[in-house]
Design a protein around this motif. Structure first.
Motif, mmCIF file in Angstrom:
data_model
loop_
_atom_site.group_PDB
_atom_site.id
_atom_site.type_symbol
_atom_site.label_atom_id
_atom_site.label_comp_id
_atom_site.label_asym_id
_atom_site.label_seq_id
_atom_site.Cartn_x
_atom_site.Cartn_y
_atom_site.Cartn_z
ATOM 1 N N GLN A 1 -69.819 9.482 4.215
ATOM 2 C CA GLN A 1 -69.944 10.388 3.077
ATOM 3 C C GLN A 1 -68.665 11.193 2.858
ATOM 4 O O GLN A 1 -68.601 12.009 1.949
ATOM 5 C CB GLN A 1 -71.119 11.336 3.284
ATOM 6 N N ASP A 2 -67.660 10.952 3.680
ATOM 7 C CA ASP A 2 -66.400 11.685 3.544
ATOM 8 C C ASP A 2 -65.286 10.801 2.986
ATOM 9 O O ASP A 2 -64.113 11.115 3.122
ATOM 10 C CB ASP A 2 -66.000 12.289 4.892
ATOM 11 N N ASN A 3 -65.641 9.675 2.357
ATOM 12 C CA ASN A 3 -64.672 8.860 1.633
ATOM 13 C C ASN A 3 -64.589 9.422 0.226
ATOM 14 O O ASN A 3 -65.511 9.257 -0.567
ATOM 15 C CB ASN A 3 -65.102 7.394 1.604
ATOM 16 N N LEU A 4 -63.471 10.107 -0.071
ATOM 17 C CA LEU A 4 -63.379 10.901 -1.293
ATOM 18 C C LEU A 4 -62.177 10.536 -2.153
ATOM 19 O O LEU A 4 -61.115 10.194 -1.648
ATOM 20 C CB LEU A 4 -63.222 12.391 -0.944
ATOM 21 N N ILE A 5 -62.382 10.690 -3.440
ATOM 22 C CA ILE A 5 -61.304 10.806 -4.416
ATOM 23 C C ILE A 5 -61.472 12.218 -4.967
ATOM 24 O O ILE A 5 -62.574 12.614 -5.368
ATOM 25 C CB ILE A 5 -61.443 9.786 -5.567
ATOM 26 N N VAL A 6 -60.392 12.999 -4.991
ATOM 27 C CA VAL A 6 -60.476 14.393 -5.430
ATOM 28 C C VAL A 6 -59.633 14.576 -6.689
ATOM 29 O O VAL A 6 -58.456 14.224 -6.704
ATOM 30 C CB VAL A 6 -59.999 15.360 -4.328
ATOM 31 N N PHE A 7 -60.256 15.103 -7.728
ATOM 32 C CA PHE A 7 -59.553 15.486 -8.941
ATOM 33 C C PHE A 7 -59.435 17.010 -8.951
ATOM 34 O O PHE A 7 -60.451 17.707 -8.928
ATOM 35 C CB PHE A 7 -60.314 15.029 -10.200
ATOM 36 N N TYR A 8 -58.205 17.505 -8.968
ATOM 37 C CA TYR A 8 -57.958 18.948 -9.032
ATOM 38 C C TYR A 8 -57.899 19.357 -10.502
ATOM 39 O O TYR A 8 -57.043 18.878 -11.251
ATOM 40 C CB TYR A 8 -56.654 19.300 -8.320
#
Length: 129
Positions: free
Chosen positions: A70-77
């Motif tokens: 559950q910690d495979n992330l793509i982050v949009f700032y």
């Protein structure tokens, strides 16, 4: 130095299920697609003028599985509060409810959404860096 284009590429078992999440929820556009290219079907989604895009591929003989954690992330700032509110509202309107982040850091200034393959996207109301 020119800014390189980043392509995030990964397989899926269901292209049709992913498209609404990235197109309708995140607001990305389909910028390309292919069928039966050396046995693969695929689709690329991106934002106009952005130096990144996503490519999802599907092969009938390959089980892509789900995200390994559950910690495979793509982050949009998204530092602008109104832009962030619109992005979160778009995800919710498209039918995607936020999920609790595995790492609680992301819940302080963001909302996390899980795509149909279990990979997560964080909409972070903060500036990069």
């Amino acid at each position: 130095m020119p800014i390189p284009t980043l392509r995030v590429a990964r397989p899926t078992n269901d292209l049709a299920a992913l498209v609404p999440f990235y197109r309708d929820g995140l607001g990305l556009e389909i910028i390309g697609h292919f069928e039966e290219h050396q046995g693969f079907d695929g689709i690329m989604l991106g934002a106009p003028g952005a130096p990144y895009h996503f490519e999802f591929t599907q092969h009938p003989e390959h089980d892509a599985g789900r995200a390994p954690s559950q910690d495979n992330l793509i982050v949009f700032y998204l530092p602008d509060a109104q832009e962030w509110d619109r992005a979160v509202a778009r995800m919710r309107t498209a039918g995607y409810a936020p999920v609790a982040a595995f790492n609680p850091y992301w819940d302080r200034n963001g909302q996390t959404f899980e795509d149909p393959d279990g990979y997560r996207v964080v909409l972070q109301n903060a500036a990069w860096g």
